[in-house]
Design a protein around this motif. Structure first.
Motif, PDB file in Angstrom:
ATOM      1  N   LEU A 109       3.216   5.885  -2.858  1.00  0.00           N
ATOM      2  CA  LEU A 109       4.375   6.642  -3.326  1.00  0.00           C
ATOM      3  C   LEU A 109       4.376   6.828  -4.842  1.00  0.00           C
ATOM      4  O   LEU A 109       4.927   7.807  -5.344  1.00  0.00           O
ATOM      5  N   LYS A 110       3.745   5.920  -5.568  1.00  0.00           N
ATOM      6  CA  LYS A 110       3.688   6.039  -7.030  1.00  0.00           C
ATOM      7  C   LYS A 110       2.965   7.308  -7.470  1.00  0.00           C
ATOM      8  O   LYS A 110       3.224   7.814  -8.551  1.00  0.00           O
ATOM      9  N   SER A 111       2.071   7.800  -6.630  1.00  0.00           N
ATOM     10  CA  SER A 111       1.332   9.008  -7.005  1.00  0.00           C
ATOM     11  C   SER A 111       1.723  10.214  -6.145  1.00  0.00           C
ATOM     12  O   SER A 111       1.040  11.231  -6.150  1.00  0.00           O
ATOM     13  N   ALA A 112       2.841  10.114  -5.436  1.00  0.00           N
ATOM     14  CA  ALA A 112       3.276  11.196  -4.537  1.00  0.00           C
ATOM     15  C   ALA A 112       4.368  12.053  -5.166  1.00  0.00           C
ATOM     16  O   ALA A 112       5.240  11.538  -5.874  1.00  0.00           O
ATOM     17  N   ASP A 113       4.308  13.336  -4.859  1.00  0.00           N
ATOM     18  CA  ASP A 113       5.370  14.269  -5.240  1.00  0.00           C
ATOM     19  C   ASP A 113       6.401  14.410  -4.124  1.00  0.00           C
ATOM     20  O   ASP A 113       7.517  14.864  -4.363  1.00  0.00           O
ATOM     21  N   LEU A 114       6.002  14.031  -2.902  1.00  0.00           N
ATOM     22  CA  LEU A 114       6.824  14.230  -1.721  1.00  0.00           C
ATOM     23  C   LEU A 114       6.358  13.266  -0.640  1.00  0.00           C
ATOM     24  O   LEU A 114       5.168  12.953  -0.564  1.00  0.00           O
ATOM     25  N   LEU A 115       7.293  12.802   0.176  1.00  0.00           N
ATOM     26  CA  LEU A 115       6.954  11.979   1.334  1.00  0.00           C
ATOM     27  C   LEU A 115       7.319  12.731   2.599  1.00  0.00           C
ATOM     28  O   LEU A 115       8.457  13.178   2.750  1.00  0.00           O
ATOM     29  N   PHE A 116       6.361  12.876   3.502  1.00  0.00           N
ATOM     30  CA  PHE A 116       6.637  13.315   4.857  1.00  0.00           C
ATOM     31  C   PHE A 116       6.892  12.051   5.663  1.00  0.00           C
ATOM     32  O   PHE A 116       6.043  11.149   5.690  1.00  0.00           O
ATOM     33  N   ALA A 117       8.048  11.964   6.300  1.00  0.00           N
ATOM     34  CA  ALA A 117       8.387  10.805   7.119  1.00  0.00           C
ATOM     35  C   ALA A 117       8.528  11.247   8.569  1.00  0.00           C
ATOM     36  O   ALA A 117       9.456  11.967   8.911  1.00  0.00           O
ATOM     37  N   VAL A 118       7.579  10.852   9.397  1.00  0.00           N
ATOM     38  CA  VAL A 118       7.660  11.106  10.829  1.00  0.00           C
ATOM     39  C   VAL A 118       8.499   9.955  11.368  1.00  0.00           C
ATOM     40  O   VAL A 118       7.996   8.875  11.666  1.00  0.00           O
ATOM     41  N   ALA A 148       0.840  -1.207   0.000  1.00  0.00           N
ATOM     42  CA  ALA A 148       0.000   0.000   0.000  1.00  0.00           C
ATOM     43  C   ALA A 148       0.869   1.250   0.000  1.00  0.00           C
ATOM     44  O   ALA A 148       0.580   2.225  -0.705  1.00  0.00           O
ATOM     45  N   SER A 149       1.942   1.222   0.761  1.00  0.00           N
ATOM     46  CA  SER A 149       2.852   2.375   0.803  1.00  0.00           C
ATOM     47  C   SER A 149       3.532   2.585  -0.547  1.00  0.00           C
ATOM     48  O   SER A 149       3.689   3.725  -0.998  1.00  0.00           O
ATOM     49  N   ILE A 150       3.914   1.503  -1.193  1.00  0.00           N
ATOM     50  CA  ILE A 150       4.531   1.615  -2.519  1.00  0.00           C
ATOM     51  C   ILE A 150       3.532   2.200  -3.515  1.00  0.00           C
ATOM     52  O   ILE A 150       3.879   3.091  -4.307  1.00  0.00           O
ATOM     53  N   GLU A 151       2.295   1.736  -3.469  1.00  0.00           N
ATOM     54  CA  GLU A 151       1.260   2.287  -4.358  1.00  0.00           C
ATOM     55  C   GLU A 151       1.044   3.770  -4.077  1.00  0.00           C
ATOM     56  O   GLU A 151       0.900   4.576  -4.989  1.00  0.00           O
TER      57      GLU A 151
END
Length: 159
Positions: free
Chosen positions: A113-122, A108-111
């Motif tokens: 990320l496929k449509s993300a421009d940026l990841l916020f990682a807490v 689910a996380s990989i999917e």
């Protein structure tokens, strides 16, 4: 339109949850939130904190549900937030898994990320405690060219 995904730790104390909430909202304030779509799996902890902050700021929410039994696998106190937030989502992407497992969460996380421009990682910067943890998601984002913003405010710690 800025599409921001979230990955982060779970199981914070109330005090740390407040620190994380303030830090996420401060980072979101750098973007015009009416042009932000937040991408989240709505797990307890960072996922729900981020989703609520996006909606409060006027952004939109898309949810990625790893499995049919995902909600039931979340801690009982997270169910109410999950239900409220998923009802406010503009889109819900459901993966084909039945059981909520580390593999379904990672997929689910990989999917997402496929449509993300940026990841916020807490993220505290430490290795994942189990497969599919925040460190694994950060690693995948970096490998696939998704920029990562790490959010870990002073005083934050994992239980």
């Amino acid at each position: 339109m800025m599409r921001i995904a979230i990955s982060g730790h779970r199981g914070f104390s109330a005090e740390v949850e407040n620190l994380i909430d303030d830090a996420v909202r401060a980072e979101l304030a750098r973007y015009p939130c009416t042009d932000v779509v937040g991408l989240s799996c709505l797990a307890d902890g960072a996922d729900q904190i981020f989703a609520r902050a996006v909606l409060d700021a006027g952004g939109r929410l898309e949810v990625f549900v790893p499995a049919v039994r995902y909600r039931d696998a979340l801690p009982e106190p997270a169910h109410r937030g999950y239900d409220e937030l998923i009802s406010r989502a503009v889109a819900v992407h459901r993966l084909g898994h039945v059981e909520s497992t580390a593999d379904s969460h990672m997929e689910a996380s990989i999917e997402m990320l496929k449509s993300a421009d940026l990841l916020f990682a807490v993220w505290d910067g430490l290795p994942a405690r189990s497969f599919g943890g925040t460190a694994d998601i950060v690693s995948h984002a970096r490998e696939t060219g998704v920029p990562v913003t790490v959010i870990w405010p002073p005083g934050a710690q994992r239980d």
